[in-house]
Scaffold this motif. Sequence first.
Motif, PDB file in Angstrom:
ATOM      1  N   ARG A 435       3.959  -4.942  12.623  1.00 30.23           N
ATOM      2  CA  ARG A 435       5.140  -5.797  12.817  1.00 30.23           C
ATOM      3  C   ARG A 435       4.766  -7.279  12.851  1.00 30.23           C
ATOM      4  O   ARG A 435       5.643  -8.138  12.898  1.00 30.23           O
ATOM      5  N   ASN A 436       3.479  -7.563  12.823  1.00 35.92           N
ATOM      6  CA  ASN A 436       3.006  -8.948  12.851  1.00 35.92           C
ATOM      7  C   ASN A 436       2.893  -9.468  11.413  1.00 35.92           C
ATOM      8  O   ASN A 436       2.079  -8.978  10.640  1.00 35.92           O
ATOM      9  N   PRO A 437       3.705 -10.468  11.014  1.00 36.31           N
ATOM     10  CA  PRO A 437       3.673 -10.932   9.615  1.00 36.31           C
ATOM     11  C   PRO A 437       2.325 -11.493   9.204  1.00 36.31           C
ATOM     12  O   PRO A 437       1.955 -11.431   8.028  1.00 36.31           O
ATOM     13  N   TYR A 438       1.559 -12.024  10.143  1.00 37.73           N
ATOM     14  CA  TYR A 438       0.235 -12.559   9.806  1.00 37.73           C
ATOM     15  C   TYR A 438      -0.751 -11.423   9.522  1.00 37.73           C
ATOM     16  O   TYR A 438      -1.592 -11.528   8.629  1.00 37.73           O
ATOM     17  N   LYS A 439      -0.642 -10.329  10.274  1.00 40.57           N
ATOM     18  CA  LYS A 439      -1.535  -9.197  10.046  1.00 40.57           C
ATOM     19  C   LYS A 439      -1.163  -8.452   8.767  1.00 40.57           C
ATOM     20  O   LYS A 439      -2.020  -7.856   8.111  1.00 40.57           O
ATOM     21  N   ARG A 440       0.134  -8.488   8.378  1.00 38.75           N
ATOM     22  CA  ARG A 440       0.547  -7.808   7.158  1.00 38.75           C
ATOM     23  C   ARG A 440       0.021  -8.500   5.904  1.00 38.75           C
ATOM     24  O   ARG A 440       0.145  -7.959   4.799  1.00 38.75           O
ATOM     25  N   LYS A 441      -0.561  -9.675   6.057  1.00 38.13           N
ATOM     26  CA  LYS A 441      -1.209 -10.312   4.918  1.00 38.13           C
ATOM     27  C   LYS A 441      -2.520  -9.593   4.567  1.00 38.13           C
ATOM     28  O   LYS A 441      -3.070  -9.789   3.491  1.00 38.13           O
ATOM     29  N   LEU A 442      -3.000  -8.759   5.487  1.00 35.69           N
ATOM     30  CA  LEU A 442      -4.246  -8.022   5.265  1.00 35.69           C
ATOM     31  C   LEU A 442      -3.952  -6.711   4.542  1.00 35.69           C
ATOM     32  O   LEU A 442      -2.858  -6.150   4.645  1.00 35.69           O
ATOM     33  N   CYS A 443      -4.932  -6.199   3.816  1.00 38.21           N
ATOM     34  CA  CYS A 443      -4.774  -4.875   3.223  1.00 38.21           C
ATOM     35  C   CYS A 443      -4.911  -3.827   4.322  1.00 38.21           C
ATOM     36  O   CYS A 443      -5.378  -4.114   5.429  1.00 38.21           O
ATOM     37  N   ILE A 444      -4.539  -2.592   4.034  1.00 38.85           N
ATOM     38  CA  ILE A 444      -4.488  -1.549   5.053  1.00 38.85           C
ATOM     39  C   ILE A 444      -5.861  -1.283   5.679  1.00 38.85           C
ATOM     40  O   ILE A 444      -5.956  -1.006   6.882  1.00 38.85           O
ATOM     41  N   LEU A 445      -6.926  -1.403   4.904  1.00 41.11           N
ATOM     42  CA  LEU A 445      -8.259  -1.170   5.467  1.00 41.11           C
ATOM     43  C   LEU A 445      -8.622  -2.255   6.478  1.00 41.11           C
ATOM     44  O   LEU A 445      -9.229  -1.965   7.520  1.00 41.11           O
ATOM     45  N   ASP A 446      -8.245  -3.495   6.196  1.00 40.94           N
ATOM     46  CA  ASP A 446      -8.515  -4.580   7.148  1.00 40.94           C
ATOM     47  C   ASP A 446      -7.625  -4.468   8.378  1.00 40.94           C
ATOM     48  O   ASP A 446      -8.042  -4.790   9.493  1.00 40.94           O
ATOM     49  N   ILE A 447      -6.385  -4.004   8.181  1.00 39.41           N
ATOM     50  CA  ILE A 447      -5.507  -3.768   9.334  1.00 39.41           C
ATOM     51  C   ILE A 447      -6.111  -2.692  10.228  1.00 39.41           C
ATOM     52  O   ILE A 447      -6.100  -2.809  11.459  1.00 39.41           O
ATOM     53  N   HIS A 448      -6.677  -1.664   9.603  1.00 38.35           N
ATOM     54  CA  HIS A 448      -7.273  -0.596  10.421  1.00 38.35           C
ATOM     55  C   HIS A 448      -8.516  -1.094  11.152  1.00 38.35           C
ATOM     56  O   HIS A 448      -8.814  -0.639  12.263  1.00 38.35           O
ATOM     57  N   LEU A 470     -11.585   7.019  17.192  1.00 39.07           N
ATOM     58  CA  LEU A 470     -10.881   6.882  15.923  1.00 39.07           C
ATOM     59  C   LEU A 470     -11.759   7.330  14.761  1.00 39.07           C
ATOM     60  O   LEU A 470     -12.940   6.989  14.702  1.00 39.07           O
ATOM     61  N   LEU A 471     -11.164   8.077  13.845  1.00 35.83           N
ATOM     62  CA  LEU A 471     -11.835   8.470  12.621  1.00 35.83           C
ATOM     63  C   LEU A 471     -10.982   8.028  11.442  1.00 35.83           C
ATOM     64  O   LEU A 471      -9.798   8.368  11.372  1.00 35.83           O
ATOM     65  N   LEU A 472     -11.567   7.254  10.546  1.00 34.89           N
ATOM     66  CA  LEU A 472     -10.866   6.846   9.327  1.00 34.89           C
ATOM     67  C   LEU A 472     -11.597   7.414   8.125  1.00 34.89           C
ATOM     68  O   LEU A 472     -12.803   7.211   7.962  1.00 34.89           O
ATOM     69  N   GLN A 473     -10.884   8.133   7.303  1.00 38.36           N
ATOM     70  CA  GLN A 473     -11.407   8.621   6.017  1.00 38.36           C
ATOM     71  C   GLN A 473     -10.358   8.322   4.958  1.00 38.36           C
ATOM     72  O   GLN A 473      -9.155   8.420   5.216  1.00 38.36           O
ATOM     73  N   HIS A 474     -10.809   7.951   3.777  1.00 41.56           N
ATOM     74  CA  HIS A 474      -9.811   7.669   2.746  1.00 41.56           C
ATOM     75  C   HIS A 474     -10.391   7.893   1.357  1.00 41.56           C
ATOM     76  O   HIS A 474     -11.612   7.846   1.156  1.00 41.56           O
ATOM     77  N   THR A 475      -9.482   8.127   0.416  1.00 42.83           N
ATOM     78  CA  THR A 475      -9.834   8.198  -0.992  1.00 42.83           C
ATOM     79  C   THR A 475      -8.981   7.206  -1.790  1.00 42.83           C
ATOM     80  O   THR A 475      -8.624   7.463  -2.940  1.00 42.83           O
ATOM     81  N   LEU A 476      -8.619   6.099  -1.160  1.00 46.49           N
ATOM     82  CA  LEU A 476      -7.856   5.058  -1.853  1.00 46.49           C
ATOM     83  C   LEU A 476      -8.679   4.503  -3.010  1.00 46.49           C
ATOM     84  O   LEU A 476      -9.881   4.280  -2.880  1.00 46.49           O
ATOM     85  N   ARG A 477      -7.994   4.229  -4.107  1.00 43.94           N
ATOM     86  CA  ARG A 477      -8.657   3.661  -5.275  1.00 43.94           C
ATOM     87  C   ARG A 477      -8.363   2.179  -5.446  1.00 43.94           C
ATOM     88  O   ARG A 477      -8.967   1.498  -6.267  1.00 43.94           O
ATOM     89  N   LYS A 478      -7.392   1.677  -4.670  1.00 41.62           N
ATOM     90  CA  LYS A 478      -6.972   0.287  -4.803  1.00 41.62           C
ATOM     91  C   LYS A 478      -6.703  -0.291  -3.422  1.00 41.62           C
ATOM     92  O   LYS A 478      -6.716   0.427  -2.424  1.00 41.62           O
ATOM     93  N   LYS A 479      -6.437  -1.589  -3.389  1.00 39.84           N
ATOM     94  CA  LYS A 479      -6.029  -2.220  -2.138  1.00 39.84           C
ATOM     95  C   LYS A 479      -4.549  -1.967  -1.914  1.00 39.84           C
ATOM     96  O   LYS A 479      -3.750  -1.911  -2.845  1.00 39.84           O
ATOM     97  N   LEU A 480      -4.182  -1.804  -0.649  1.00 43.34           N
ATOM     98  CA  LEU A 480      -2.796  -1.538  -0.303  1.00 43.34           C
ATOM     99  C   LEU A 480      -2.296  -2.605   0.661  1.00 43.34           C
ATOM    100  O   LEU A 480      -2.894  -2.808   1.731  1.00 43.34           O
ATOM    101  N   PHE A 481      -1.244  -3.307   0.273  1.00 43.83           N
ATOM    102  CA  PHE A 481      -0.634  -4.336   1.099  1.00 43.83           C
ATOM    103  C   PHE A 481       0.812  -3.958   1.395  1.00 43.83           C
ATOM    104  O   PHE A 481       1.550  -3.574   0.490  1.00 43.83           O
ATOM    105  N   PHE A 482       1.208  -4.072   2.671  1.00 44.67           N
ATOM    106  CA  PHE A 482       2.613  -3.899   3.022  1.00 44.67           C
ATOM    107  C   PHE A 482       3.374  -5.198   2.730  1.00 44.67           C
ATOM    108  O   PHE A 482       2.775  -6.272   2.668  1.00 44.67           O
ATOM    109  N   PRO A 483       4.713  -5.108   2.552  1.00 45.13           N
ATOM    110  CA  PRO A 483       5.495  -6.335   2.304  1.00 45.13           C
ATOM    111  C   PRO A 483       5.365  -7.307   3.478  1.00 45.13           C
ATOM    112  O   PRO A 483       5.292  -6.895   4.632  1.00 45.13           O
ATOM    113  N   LEU A 484       5.354  -8.598   3.157  1.00 44.10           N
ATOM    114  CA  LEU A 484       5.268  -9.613   4.202  1.00 44.10           C
ATOM    115  C   LEU A 484       6.559  -9.686   5.004  1.00 44.10           C
ATOM    116  O   LEU A 484       6.537  -9.842   6.222  1.00 44.10           O
TER     117      LEU A 484
END
Length: 487
Positions: A435-448, A470-484
């Motif tokens: 919900r923080n617009p400044y944090k949403r500038k980061l991709c999902i991996l950086d948010i995590h 916390l355990l994070l595992q992923h098979t993302l192939r690209k960067k993921l950004f939520f809308p600002l």
Amino acid sequence: MTRCQVPAFLIHQIQEELDKEEEEMMVFLCRDLAPDLANADLKEILVALNEREKLTPVGLSELLYRVKRFDLLRRVLNTEKATVEAHLDRSLRLIPDYRVLMVEINENLEKEEVCSLGFLLRDYSPRMKMAKYKSFLALIIDLEKLNLVAPNQLDLIENCFRSIHRIDLIRKIQTYKHKASVSSVHCQPVYVNAHQASLPNFNLIGPPYHTGIQNESREKLQNGSSLTLAAAEPLHMSIEESGTVPYKMSDDSYRMQSQPLGVCLIIDCIGNDTDVLEETFRGLGYDVHCHRYLNMSSMNQTLLEVARWQKHRNCDSFVCILVSRGNSQSIFCTDHTFSGFPLEQIKKYFTADSCPGLLGKPKLFFIQSYVVPENEQECTSLLEVDGNADNTRGKVTIPHAADIFWSHCKVDVSTLEQSPTSPSFYLRCLAELLRNPYKRKLCILDIHMELNKKVYDGNKTTDPSQQYSLLLQHTLRKKLFFPLECC
């Protein structure tokens, strides 16, 4: 009636008050909100949005504001123009800026100018030669169907406006581009400045169809013998034509522009986190579906049903959030006799082979497990699921299918027993970050990564027996950004 719905009599009254042109504008404004109802009339669209909990009194007032029916704002919705403007200034917007821009342009064009635009675009499709457009919006809809105009692809009509000497409308488009690029510095932008190229004495983008007649037409245009076009500035080619793509629209990032962004499924078997999660992901633009206190059979049925939904095809992503007692490999839902529902099976329901509508799209899972000690677990299974669940025992692995993001947080069940109504610290921090617009500038991996920091900082002041892991595992192939901008 849910808290998001508008009374049916209001929808009926407003539809009855609008003329044909106003209805056309309102239908156009709603095209992204209900892409499956492209051929429906206004009342059908508003009723569908209402049933899907996408229409609120505030959203309805915005629609009336956009078609300049300020009298209906006051008389039917008991609100004022200034009140609506205040909501819009706070970015509480239902309608995308692109749709608003097209409606504003439509209101500023004369019928003869629309005919001129139709003539200029004749070479782009055989159907353009046959059509007699009554409005600019009808022209834009056909261009959208041909993938020639989109929120991030406006060079074509911009150059057409230059040809009919409507510099004021070009300025409107340039303002939109600038605003979109500035507001999207760190995420996939609404508009990407197109690659510049220069063609002598030719200022209209060449059509993508390459028949001999069309090539001949372009040659005549370039030689100045068929149609005189303004030829001052360099040609702004669209991304598709130029072959070069700016960073944010390149293959490095997932597309996250659909409305809704996707389905967000929340299954909360504890009951403490649903409200804040629903508000957070609805604000991000997701179609949120919440289920509380499911047993394993009901959860299995819900997962199967959601995985079969056709609406995934029109969306850019999927989110699943699970909150339950469990162990490292399974969740127990509300059942008291259990061996658990394998977490691995949940992922398999949404891989591309099981859910083709999500092929190539990011699938995000956030799991909060309240771990029950082994000596308190019973081993009678109540549920059979597809696939070999035994293969998942003793290990948690991401399946080979791509585009999965798996965030699994575990904490001892004693944390829940000590504070039965307290929300998950992990999910609360996740909601705050999103919900923080400044944090949403980061991709999902950086948010995590930020989420990791918050959780482990919180562990420093917590009893060791009640610390989160916390355990994070992923098979993302690209960067993921939520809308600002949140909806």
